[in-house]
Design a protein around this motif. Structure first.
Motif, PDB file in Angstrom:
ATOM      1  N   ALA A 109       0.840  -1.204   0.000  1.00  0.00           N
ATOM      2  CA  ALA A 109       0.000   0.000   0.000  1.00  0.00           C
ATOM      3  C   ALA A 109       0.871   1.249   0.000  1.00  0.00           C
ATOM      4  O   ALA A 109       2.065   1.197   0.312  1.00  0.00           O
ATOM      5  CB  ALA A 109      -0.930   0.002   1.209  1.00  0.00           C
ATOM      6  N   LEU A 110       0.264   2.358  -0.362  1.00  0.00           N
ATOM      7  CA  LEU A 110       0.975   3.637  -0.421  1.00  0.00           C
ATOM      8  C   LEU A 110       0.647   4.470   0.810  1.00  0.00           C
ATOM      9  O   LEU A 110      -0.491   4.492   1.262  1.00  0.00           O
ATOM     10  CB  LEU A 110       0.560   4.399  -1.683  1.00  0.00           C
ATOM     11  N   ALA A 111       1.636   5.140   1.324  1.00  0.00           N
ATOM     12  CA  ALA A 111       1.412   6.052   2.440  1.00  0.00           C
ATOM     13  C   ALA A 111       0.604   7.260   1.964  1.00  0.00           C
ATOM     14  O   ALA A 111       0.533   7.549   0.764  1.00  0.00           O
ATOM     15  CB  ALA A 111       2.748   6.505   3.016  1.00  0.00           C
ATOM     16  N   ARG A 112       0.007   7.976   2.898  1.00  0.00           N
ATOM     17  CA  ARG A 112      -0.674   9.230   2.575  1.00  0.00           C
ATOM     18  C   ARG A 112       0.271  10.376   2.938  1.00  0.00           C
ATOM     19  O   ARG A 112       0.669  10.522   4.083  1.00  0.00           O
ATOM     20  CB  ARG A 112      -1.982   9.373   3.345  1.00  0.00           C
ATOM     21  N   PHE A 113       0.590  11.165   1.942  1.00  0.00           N
ATOM     22  CA  PHE A 113       1.556  12.249   2.141  1.00  0.00           C
ATOM     23  C   PHE A 113       0.800  13.563   2.362  1.00  0.00           C
ATOM     24  O   PHE A 113       0.131  14.056   1.464  1.00  0.00           O
ATOM     25  CB  PHE A 113       2.495  12.342   0.936  1.00  0.00           C
ATOM     26  N   ASN A 114       0.948  14.127   3.542  1.00  0.00           N
ATOM     27  CA  ASN A 114       0.150  15.268   3.961  1.00  0.00           C
ATOM     28  C   ASN A 114       0.742  16.623   3.584  1.00  0.00           C
ATOM     29  O   ASN A 114       0.188  17.646   3.975  1.00  0.00           O
ATOM     30  CB  ASN A 114      -0.021  15.234   5.495  1.00  0.00           C
ATOM     31  N   ARG A 115       1.848  16.651   2.859  1.00  0.00           N
ATOM     32  CA  ARG A 115       2.553  17.915   2.683  1.00  0.00           C
ATOM     33  C   ARG A 115       1.665  19.007   2.097  1.00  0.00           C
ATOM     34  O   ARG A 115       1.558  20.120   2.643  1.00  0.00           O
ATOM     35  CB  ARG A 115       3.797  17.730   1.816  1.00  0.00           C
ATOM     36  N   SER A 116       1.024  18.758   0.982  1.00  0.00           N
ATOM     37  CA  SER A 116       0.192  19.786   0.374  1.00  0.00           C
ATOM     38  C   SER A 116      -1.011  20.102   1.248  1.00  0.00           C
ATOM     39  O   SER A 116      -1.403  21.266   1.390  1.00  0.00           O
ATOM     40  CB  SER A 116      -0.277  19.364  -1.012  1.00  0.00           C
ATOM     41  N   TYR A 117      -1.592  19.090   1.853  1.00  0.00           N
ATOM     42  CA  TYR A 117      -2.762  19.297   2.708  1.00  0.00           C
ATOM     43  C   TYR A 117      -2.413  20.197   3.883  1.00  0.00           C
ATOM     44  O   TYR A 117      -3.149  21.138   4.202  1.00  0.00           O
ATOM     45  CB  TYR A 117      -3.273  17.949   3.208  1.00  0.00           C
TER      46      TYR A 117
END
Length: 569
Positions: A109-117
């Motif tokens: 699975a892919l992590a959720r990257f919060n940078r833009s959020y």
């Protein structure tokens, strides 16, 4: 030979005296890192935190703070070491924070990257994460030499910076919480249309200026992609800050979207950001529109606090102000700037206004009636049969009242004649709330709280309404789904003042927001103009009530109608 001997003996001493004095070595700071995964603001995220502690920090005196997004660049520590040693900035602990990541559920699975959020998004979420969660966690750590980390809580002692999305994030934190961060270092800032950041130049021009100081860096070869033109956006930010009277400096070059370009201006920018410390940066004067209504030396003053929920500020012909604590079913009168209980039982009074007869007409939610209270606090029934929200009483004695409760999502607007005869004159608003009339009393204004509109209607001779239009276009916080538009008032120049989630939005007669004035606690349900000259705003703000003297005067609907000056179109 005897005469030369003293000179020969002195020669070595003279030579040593002529040698240049070696500079004192710059004390070196220390760095430590830890992982932070306790956020409730951004649940499930993990991020790395790097902390630079200068050698001069004694572990007892609260240190100034610098927070940098995307971690701590290598140039920060050496710059701080030199500037602190030269006493060109205060003893400051630097904290580098990486953006949050929600780890992948499994190896496939892919992590959720919060940078833009987290970084590009507007609103106060990231500021809350820093102030309520991460900085307190930093203070649980110790630096070398068993020095306890103690961070200053003063906004004047805190700076924040970053590159690209980290830069707009830094600006957003200071914009949302100028009480907590006042100095911003922004390089290649992403003030473009990724998550609404392109609105900042407009907001800077409209909001009452905040006490923050900003340094901007960008280059002419920066990005020009689907979200916008970074180079043009940074210049637009700089021009907006200058327009608003902010303390702002910049460095433009021909560089591209390269975070490494921050290293060159960082030392001088840091010195400038901390100049005059420990004094805080000063707010600008704002736009000409704000200068027309606000007095620089007059801020908000606390009138009363400790209420359940305040509403219904109303002013009589003497300029005396009354307001309701809806939850406690009490009405207060402001006497010599202080609240005094006027009604022990208001029947859950809500929106209210004085009429031309001097009586206070109030929506009494506890009995679903409009009650008319005389000067002695005795009530008579004026109208019944519906649960009113907010109302306005005209010079004729007629009333317009909003009812958003009977049919959710399809509000009613009532007209009640001077004799108490009622009829529905409009339907369809999602949540009809605040209501008032133009100074000439030919136009009715109704706020739809669950949208970003205030509607305008033409008042007909029989009280009916015509020419319904979504007229006043309100600003909505990025974190909100609607403006929360509530209480409305007109001033004698024809402006419409709207109580919203963003603060008091002041609109010209053409329907445009000219200025936005936040309240001290970030809440406001309603307002009125009071005082002997009708030039003091009273704002009901949840559990508190505030006042503020302004340059303009309120137009009371119970007075004889008059024609205001035409707007500048």
């Amino acid at each position: 030979m005897r005469r030369l001997l003293p000179l020969l003996l002195l020669a070595p001493t003279l030579a040593l005296a002529d040698e240049p004095k070696q500079p004192e070595p710059v004390p070196k700071g220390t760095t430590f890192s830890f992982n932070f995964n306790k956020s409730k603001v951004f649940p499930g995220t993990t991020r790395n935190v790097t902390v630079f502690v200068p050698a001069q920090y004694d572990g007892k005196t609260p240190a100034c703070v610098y927070v940098n997004q995307d971690g701590l660049p290598g140039y920060v520590g050496p710059t701080f070491e030199k500037l602190i040693a030269a006493k060109e900035m205060p003893v400051t602990i630097a904290i580098g924070v990486t953006p949050g990541v929600v780890p992948a559920a499994n190896k496939d699975a892919l992590a959720r990257f919060n940078r833009s959020y987290e970084y590009d998004g507007l609103g106060d979420a990231y500021a809350r994460m820093l102030l309520d969660e991460l900085l307190p966690e930093v203070e649980t750590k110790t630096a070398s030499g068993d020095r306890k980390i103690i961070l200053s809580k003063k906004g004047a002692d805190r700076a924040i910076g970053g590159a690209s999305s980290g830069a707009i994030c830094a600006f957003t934190v200071a914009w949302e919480r100028p009480d907590a961060f006042t100095r911003v270092f922004s390089t290649i800032g992403t003030y473009v249309g990724l998550r609404g950041g392109d609105i900042y130049p407009t907001l800077i021009r409209k909001f009452e200026p905040k006490p923050i100081r900003v340094f901007l860096q960008d280059g002419s070869k920066d990005l020009n992609i689907y979200g916008g033109d970074w180079w043009m956006a940074n210049q637009t930010m700089q021009r907006a800050l200058v327009f608003g009277g902010y303390e702002v400096k910049h460095e433009w070059n021909d560089g591209g979207h390269d975070g490494g370009l921050a290293a060159k201006p960082f030392p001088e920018a840091t010195k400038w950001l901390w100049k005059d410390w420990p004094e805080a940066p000063k707010a600008g004067e704002g736009s000409s529109q704000l200068k027309e209504i606000l007095i620089p030396s007059e801020g908000w003053k606390l009138v009363g606090e400790g209420y359940k929920f305040t509403e219904g500020p109303a002013t009589n012909a003497k300029g005396e102000v009354f307001y309701n604590d809806v939850g406690a079913a009490k009405t207060y009168k402001v006497v010599d700037g202080k609240p005094v209980e006027w009604l022990a039982d208001s029947k859950r009074g809500d929106g209210q206004r004085f009429g031309p007869d001097g009586k206070l007409y109030a929506n009494a939610a506890g009995v679903n009636k409009i009650l008319a209270w005389d000067a002695e606090g005795k009530a008579t029934e004026f109208a019944a049969g519906f649960k009113g929200n907010d109302l306005v009483v005209l010079n004729s004695g007629a009333i317009y009242d909003t009812d958003p409760f009977e049919t959710p999502g399809n509000s009613k607007v009532y007209y009640i004649s001077p004799k108490g005869e009622k009829k529905v004159v409009d339907t369809g608003l999602k949540f009809a709330n605040g209501i008032t009339v133009s100074p000439d009393q030919t136009l009715l204004y109704v706020a739809d709280s669950r949208t970003h509109w205030v509607y305008s209607y033409s008042i007909q001779a029989d009280g009916t309404l015509a020419n319904k239009q979504k007229y006043y276009h309100l600003y909505v916080h990025d974190r909100d789904d609607d403006s929360g538009a509530d209480g409305l008032r007109a001033d004698r120049d024809g402006r419409l003042w709207v109580a919203t989630k963003a603060g008091l939005q002041v609109c010209d007669q053409a329907g445009r927001v000219n200025g936005i004035i936040p309240t001290p606690n970030g809440k406001v349900s309603n307002l009125t103009f009071g005082g002997e000259n009708m030039d003091v705003i009273y704002a009901t703000c949840g559990e508190k009530v505030y006042s503020r003297k302004v340059k303009v005067k309120g137009a009371n609907a119970f007075e004889k109608p008059f024609k205001p000056t035409a707007p500048r179109l």
